[in-house]
Scaffold this motif. Structure first.
Motif: not given
Ligand SMILES: O=C(O)[C@H](O)[C@@H](O)[C@H](O)[C@H](O)CO
Ligand SMILES: [Zn+2]
Length: 299
Positions: A157-158, A163-165, A179-181, A187-192
């Motif tokens: 979900d968003w 701005k976030i996926f 981070d979501y564009d 998408i970028a910068n995957r984190r838990s």
């Protein structure tokens, strides 16, 4: 909190119910039963259930802006005309992976259909590791592959500001954020943002509420949990009378009801007797929060 009510709303049960989606114009809940290759549409006013049977396991369904639906069927993104029961292929993925199929999918706020794949299971959560990938079907018909080495591609979900996926690969036992564009779908910068506790078992389907908190169905955990992705804290646990809770979405009037799908496959006969409602759809009311309308595929 004491006014929370949980009821199963449809007498039929699914082997593996998934992908609940509220369709406002028909006051209906759409959902799939993956191994039965069926998509269901339950009218909440008439209580009538309609179904369409497809040729392969169907793992997610979404509304299409131009009419009808889109669905992930086997390894294909498809369009579905409900009235004619006509399925049209839009695109297929993982052509080199004969044992793969799509799993959970959802449309982003710009109308792109995101869905991931996985190896077919021999038993729930038993499968060849790292075979899946995450994809999106863009409205112009092209498919983007985001990453591979996924075990069981699941909830997505968003954030409310787009701005976030949020994404779940079930066997990581983690709810992740990118981070979501919205303009490009990058998408970028995957984190838990949350790691599941032992008694929460496996994170499966997920949806967001208007306060930006995440609702995650816990497979084998018999519950949905509400998470604050900003603090990483669990805010609430709602237990259900079945252990294989698979996914959730908001629906109903004002999107104030939480619909939860479940599975009965993988339960031994003993557990099936003790969980007579396994595989049913549950409606949770009185949560005091609301969701948002699902986005429609723009292609
Ligand atoms: O619908 C899914 O997400 C998978 O297809 C299911 O098989 C289970 O939920 C999974 O095994 C639990 O992680
Ligand atoms: Zn799932």
């Amino acid at each position: 909190m004491s006014s929370i009510k949980i009821e199963s709303v449809i007498p039929d049960s699914s082997r593996c119910g998934e992908s609940p989606v509220w369709e406002e114009k028909s006051n209906s809940l759409l959902y799939v039963d993956i191994p039965s290759k069926k998509i269901f549409r339950w009218n909440s006013l008439t209580k009538q259930v309609q179904e369409v049977t497809l040729d392969s396991p169907v793992s997610s369904v979404a509304i299409r802006r131009s009419g009808g639906y889109v669905a992930t069927v086997g390894t294909r993104f498809c369009a579905l005309n409900w009235e004619d029961q006509l399925l049209t292929d839009l695109c297929s993925v993982d052509k080199d992976k004969k044992n793969n199929r799509f799993n959970d999918g959802k449309v982003d706020p710009a109308g792109r259909y995101f869905a991931g794949t996985m190896a077919e299971e021999t038993a729930p959560a038993v499968l060849e590791r790292h075979q899946g990938s995450l994809y999106a079907l863009f409205p112009n018909g092209t498919v983007e592959k985001y990453f591979d080495r996924v075990d069981i591609s699941n909830g997505l979900d968003w954030s409310m500001d787009n701005k976030i996926f949020y994404y779940i690969d079930s066997l990581s036992y983690s709810v992740d954020a990118f981070d979501y564009d919205l303009q490009t779908g990058k998408i970028a910068n995957r984190r838990s943002v949350y790691k599941l506790e032992k008694e929460e078992y496996i994170p499966d389907g997920m949806c967001i509420d208007t306060e930006g908190k995440l609702w995650v169905a816990c497979y084998n955990g018999g519950r949905v949990i509400r998470l604050d992705p900003e603090t990483g804290k669990r805010l609430q646990t709602v237990k259900l009378p079945v252990e294989k809770t698979t996914s959730c979405c908001f629906g109903g009037k004002d999107y104030s009801e939480l619909y939860v799908t479940s599975a009965r496959d993988g339960l031994d006969p003993d557990k099936l007797v003790r969980q007579p409602e396994a595989g049913r759809i549950f409606k949770i009311t009185g949560l005091g929060v609301k969701g948002i309308a699902p986005y429609a595929f723009a292609g």
